[in-house]
Design an enzyme around this catalytic site. Structure first.
Site, PDB file in Angstrom:
ATOM      1  N   GLY A 198      13.362  17.736 -24.047  1.00 17.59           N
ATOM      2  CA  GLY A 198      13.227  16.538 -24.862  1.00 17.59           C
ATOM      3  C   GLY A 198      14.433  16.084 -25.650  1.00 17.59           C
ATOM      4  O   GLY A 198      14.421  14.965 -26.184  1.00 17.59           O
ATOM      5  N   GLU A 203      13.035  23.871 -21.655  1.00 15.65           N
ATOM      6  CA  GLU A 203      12.854  23.060 -20.439  1.00 15.65           C
ATOM      7  C   GLU A 203      13.660  21.765 -20.526  1.00 15.65           C
ATOM      8  O   GLU A 203      13.110  20.677 -20.411  1.00 15.65           O
ATOM      9  CB  GLU A 203      11.367  22.693 -20.263  1.00 15.65           C
ATOM     10  CG  GLU A 203      10.399  23.841 -20.220  1.00 15.65           C
ATOM     11  CD  GLU A 203       8.932  23.373 -20.245  1.00 15.65           C
ATOM     12  OE1 GLU A 203       8.667  22.168 -20.435  1.00 15.65           O
ATOM     13  OE2 GLU A 203       8.054  24.223 -20.081  1.00 15.65           O
ATOM     14  N   PRO A 204      14.961  21.832 -20.715  1.00 14.32           N
ATOM     15  CA  PRO A 204      15.724  20.590 -20.857  1.00 14.32           C
ATOM     16  C   PRO A 204      15.964  19.896 -19.524  1.00 14.32           C
ATOM     17  O   PRO A 204      16.221  20.552 -18.514  1.00 14.32           O
ATOM     18  CB  PRO A 204      17.053  21.070 -21.456  1.00 14.32           C
ATOM     19  CG  PRO A 204      17.210  22.464 -20.939  1.00 14.32           C
ATOM     20  CD  PRO A 204      15.818  23.030 -20.800  1.00 14.32           C
ATOM     21  N   GLY A 205      15.872  18.598 -19.528  1.00 16.31           N
ATOM     22  CA  GLY A 205      16.193  17.828 -18.334  1.00 16.31           C
ATOM     23  C   GLY A 205      17.339  16.881 -18.634  1.00 16.31           C
ATOM     24  O   GLY A 205      18.492  17.121 -18.286  1.00 16.31           O
ATOM     25  N   ARG A 251      14.826   2.819 -14.939  1.00 15.99           N
ATOM     26  CA  ARG A 251      14.618   3.015 -16.383  1.00 15.99           C
ATOM     27  C   ARG A 251      14.617   1.697 -17.175  1.00 15.99           C
ATOM     28  O   ARG A 251      13.768   1.518 -18.044  1.00 15.99           O
ATOM     29  CB  ARG A 251      15.668   3.970 -16.968  1.00 15.99           C
ATOM     30  CG  ARG A 251      15.608   5.386 -16.389  1.00 15.99           C
ATOM     31  CD  ARG A 251      16.512   6.346 -17.160  1.00 15.99           C
ATOM     32  NE  ARG A 251      16.063   6.507 -18.520  1.00 15.99           N
ATOM     33  CZ  ARG A 251      16.668   6.014 -19.573  1.00 15.99           C
ATOM     34  NH1 ARG A 251      17.786   5.346 -19.455  1.00 15.99           N
ATOM     35  NH2 ARG A 251      16.150   6.206 -20.760  1.00 15.99           N
ATOM     36  N   TYR A 302      11.038   1.314 -18.814  1.00 16.20           N
ATOM     37  CA  TYR A 302      10.939   1.683 -20.240  1.00 16.20           C
ATOM     38  C   TYR A 302      11.687   0.725 -21.162  1.00 16.20           C
ATOM     39  O   TYR A 302      11.926   1.053 -22.318  1.00 16.20           O
ATOM     40  CB  TYR A 302      11.564   3.069 -20.484  1.00 16.20           C
ATOM     41  CG  TYR A 302      11.154   4.192 -19.587  1.00 16.20           C
ATOM     42  CD1 TYR A 302       9.837   4.652 -19.566  1.00 16.20           C
ATOM     43  CD2 TYR A 302      12.095   4.848 -18.802  1.00 16.20           C
ATOM     44  CE1 TYR A 302       9.480   5.710 -18.763  1.00 16.20           C
ATOM     45  CE2 TYR A 302      11.742   5.922 -17.996  1.00 16.20           C
ATOM     46  CZ  TYR A 302      10.429   6.337 -17.983  1.00 16.20           C
ATOM     47  OH  TYR A 302      10.079   7.398 -17.195  1.00 16.20           O
ATOM     48  N   CYS A 331      13.272  -8.814  -4.962  1.00 15.77           N
ATOM     49  CA  CYS A 331      12.457  -9.985  -5.244  1.00 15.77           C
ATOM     50  C   CYS A 331      11.414  -9.690  -6.311  1.00 15.77           C
ATOM     51  O   CYS A 331      10.214  -9.624  -6.033  1.00 15.77           O
ATOM     52  CB  CYS A 331      11.801 -10.476  -3.950  1.00 15.77           C
ATOM     53  SG  CYS A 331      13.053 -10.975  -2.781  1.00 15.77           S
ATOM     54  N   GLU A 332      11.867  -9.459  -7.524  1.00 17.85           N
ATOM     55  CA  GLU A 332      11.012  -9.226  -8.691  1.00 17.85           C
ATOM     56  C   GLU A 332      11.807  -9.693  -9.903  1.00 17.85           C
ATOM     57  O   GLU A 332      12.996  -9.362 -10.008  1.00 17.85           O
ATOM     58  CB  GLU A 332      10.755  -7.725  -8.913  1.00 17.85           C
ATOM     59  CG  GLU A 332       9.963  -7.011  -7.867  1.00 17.85           C
ATOM     60  CD  GLU A 332       8.469  -7.194  -7.979  1.00 17.85           C
ATOM     61  OE1 GLU A 332       8.004  -7.671  -9.038  1.00 17.85           O
ATOM     62  OE2 GLU A 332       7.772  -6.894  -7.003  1.00 17.85           O
ATOM     63  N   TYR A 385      16.779  10.893 -14.417  1.00 19.63           N
ATOM     64  CA  TYR A 385      15.723   9.920 -14.149  1.00 19.63           C
ATOM     65  C   TYR A 385      16.294   8.662 -13.488  1.00 19.63           C
ATOM     66  O   TYR A 385      15.832   7.551 -13.743  1.00 19.63           O
ATOM     67  CB  TYR A 385      14.933   9.604 -15.435  1.00 19.63           C
ATOM     68  CG  TYR A 385      14.411  10.868 -16.089  1.00 19.63           C
ATOM     69  CD1 TYR A 385      13.432  11.621 -15.459  1.00 19.63           C
ATOM     70  CD2 TYR A 385      14.945  11.339 -17.289  1.00 19.63           C
ATOM     71  CE1 TYR A 385      12.964  12.802 -16.019  1.00 19.63           C
ATOM     72  CE2 TYR A 385      14.487  12.529 -17.860  1.00 19.63           C
ATOM     73  CZ  TYR A 385      13.505  13.253 -17.214  1.00 19.63           C
ATOM     74  OH  TYR A 385      13.062  14.420 -17.769  1.00 19.63           O
TER      75      TYR A 385
HETATM   76  C1  PLP Z   1      10.030  15.926 -18.252  1.00 14.85           C
HETATM   77  C2  PLP Z   1       9.720  17.250 -18.822  1.00 14.85           C
HETATM   78  C3  PLP Z   1      10.730  18.004 -19.415  1.00 14.85           C
HETATM   79  C4  PLP Z   1      12.150  17.515 -19.577  1.00 14.85           C
HETATM   80  O1  PLP Z   1      12.260  16.515 -20.533  1.00 14.85           O
HETATM   81  P1  PLP Z   1      13.691  15.965 -20.970  1.00 14.85           P
HETATM   82  O2  PLP Z   1      13.385  14.950 -21.989  1.00 14.85           O
HETATM   83  O3  PLP Z   1      14.337  15.402 -19.765  1.00 14.85           O
HETATM   84  O4  PLP Z   1      14.455  17.130 -21.525  1.00 14.85           O
HETATM   85  C5  PLP Z   1      10.407  19.269 -19.857  1.00 14.85           C
HETATM   86  N1  PLP Z   1       9.144  19.767 -19.744  1.00 14.85           N
HETATM   87  C6  PLP Z   1       8.143  19.048 -19.196  1.00 14.85           C
HETATM   88  C7  PLP Z   1       6.798  19.635 -19.102  1.00 14.85           C
HETATM   89  C8  PLP Z   1       8.392  17.776 -18.723  1.00 14.85           C
HETATM   90  O5  PLP Z   1       7.398  17.058 -18.200  1.00 14.85           O
END
Ligand code: PLP
Length: 429
Positions: free
Chosen positions: A243, A288-290, A327, A331, A357-358, A385
């Site tokens: 997050g 769990e960083p993305g 995105r 969003y 075409c949107e 993303y």
């Molecule tokens: C999407 C997600 C993440 C990663 O979130 P980021 O904001 O990209 O860090 C981690 N855990 C879970 C369960 C998710 O769905």
């Protein structure tokens, strides 16, 4: 000039990824193309790994942010685990050489087949999100003669203060088990014979610029771990989710908390708790960083097809579109766009739009850009993303992906051809 990753900068007026000119990348691989910096990726991972050094911690990269095999491979070599949300993502981890024993499986809708696949590969943990899922997993594991390690995704009901589509830790969200139901759900889980309760997890939202909501969520998880411990349900890991946000560069945007600062504060709280009431019980901390791993490591490189001057608006029509990067339209996300070559012409205000075409097919609105038809533009901070949310709408092949490493560039996903897009289709006999 670019305030983003230091690995993207202008050299003699031309934007480079590390040592490679993006004009050269466009010539070599065409456009639209996602271009990632290997050094930026490794630096972002290191900001987590360094803060975790010497601790019992695991960084499980949330691969839905960007699941290219080359990215997964680079992270796996650094010791990363993976947070997956589908069986397909597990197969990607395996294809990239990742270790399934470092995989955690999130998501509200795990199918029987996905559970079987994950049990076959002995993943680290299932992050279970409901009571029916507990029962299904117990049955599937039992039928396979296995025990599934589980964590419950608890909804701590804290406000992550982010966009409603990416806030996930409120009572109204579909994710997780309500905080007030967590104890009872753990008691249920502890009685199921083919489950082993090992942890607790949460994920309260995405693009959080401040860590206060995360630390609040941590306190709530700790409260539950203490209560469970007093009932004899001893947890061995605590997973705080992902997050942490990144800087997209919009005017007035707050600075994101540096990852090291956040982890420092989080570990300080955990240390204080363990010293006070949880001594002697080892607990692994999982992240769990993305976005904060891949977001600023990539740009979307695109070429201007036409400039169109209307009565109310000027349009800069580029060859990338909402199918490549959704995105903005999904969003209302603000993403920075810059020309690859600086100072070519007078700036004018444009909406940057794609060929789809949107009316929703826009990438940026009301931007001052000095561009002409044929020029190259980049969309910054497109590493997370972007490609993973792309589609083939309008029978558009997905963009190519390139990783730059110093002065070398390597195509890590080829551009899709139209024939690839209808290869699985057939006409009636
Ligand atoms: C999407 C997600 C993440 C990663 O979130 P980021 O904001 O990209 O860090 C981690 N855990 C879970 C369960 C998710 O769905």
């Amino acid at each position: 000039m670019s305030q983003f990753s230091s690995h993207f900068s202008y050299v003699n007026g031309v934007l480079h990824a590390e040592g490679v000119s993006l004009a050269t990348v466009a010539e070599q691989f065409g456009t639209p193309t996602y271009v990632y910096s290997k050094a930026a990726l490794l630096a972002n991972f290191a900001s987590y790994a360094d803060a975790c050094a010497g601790r019992d911690a695991l960084v499980c990269y949330a691969m839905k942010a960007n699941s290219n095999l080359a990215i997964l491979d680079l992270l796996a070599r650094q010791g990363a685990g993976f947070d997956i949300v589908s069986g397909g993502e597990l197969l990607r981890v395996l294809a990239a050489g990742g270790d399934p024993r470092k995989v955690i499986f999130s998501g509200v809708g795990k199918s029987v087949a996905e559970m079987q696949l994950a049990l076959t590969h002995d993943i680290l943990c299932f992050n279970v999100e409901s009571i029916p899922e507990l029962h299904r997993l117990n049955e599937v594991a039992g039928a396979m003669g296995k025990t599934a390690r589980i964590s419950l995704r608890v909804n701590p009901n804290v406000d992550a203060k982010t966009h409603p589509y990416i806030a996930t830790g409120l009572k109204a969200n579909k994710f997780g088990v309500a905080f007030d139901d967590a104890l009872a759900t753990y008691r249920t889980a502890a009685k199921l014979p083919h489950l082993e309760v090992t942890g607790i997890d949460c994920h309260i939202g995405s693009q959080l610029l401040d860590d206060a909501p995360l630390l609040e969520a941590l306190d709530r998880l700790i409260e539950l771990i203490d209560q469970l411990g007093s009932e004899g349900i001893v947890l061995r890991h605590l997973d705080i989710g992902g997050g942490i946000g990144i800087q997209y560069g919009e005017a007035g945007e707050a600075d994101p908390v540096p990852v090291g600062d956040y982890l420092g504060r989080l570990f300080a709280r955990i240390d204080a708790w363990r010293a006070e009431r949880h001594a002697g019980v080892p607990i692994k901390v999982i992240f769990e960083p993305g976005r904060s791993i891949v977001g600023d490591t990539g740009v979307l490189l695109t070429r201007v097809e036409y400039l169109k001057h209307g009565e109310e608006k000027n349009f800069c029509i580029v060859d990338a579109a909402m199918n490549d990067m959704s995105r903005p339209t999904l969003y209302q996300a603000w993403m920075d766009m810059q020309p690859v070559v600086q100072g070519q012409s007078e700036a004018q205000t444009y909406d940057v739009v794609g060929p789809i075409c949107e009316s929703g097919d826009w990438l940026a609105r009301d931007r001052a850009l000095a561009v002409q038809a044929g020029d190259l533009l980049v969309m910054h901070c497109a590493g997370a993303y972007g490609m993973t949310m792309s589609s083939n709408y309008n029978t558009r092949g997905r963009a190519a992906e390139v990783i730059v490493d110093g002065s070398a560039s390597c195509e890590v996903r080829k551009r899709e051809n139209p024939a690839d897009l209808y290869a699985l289709e057939s006409r009636l006999a």
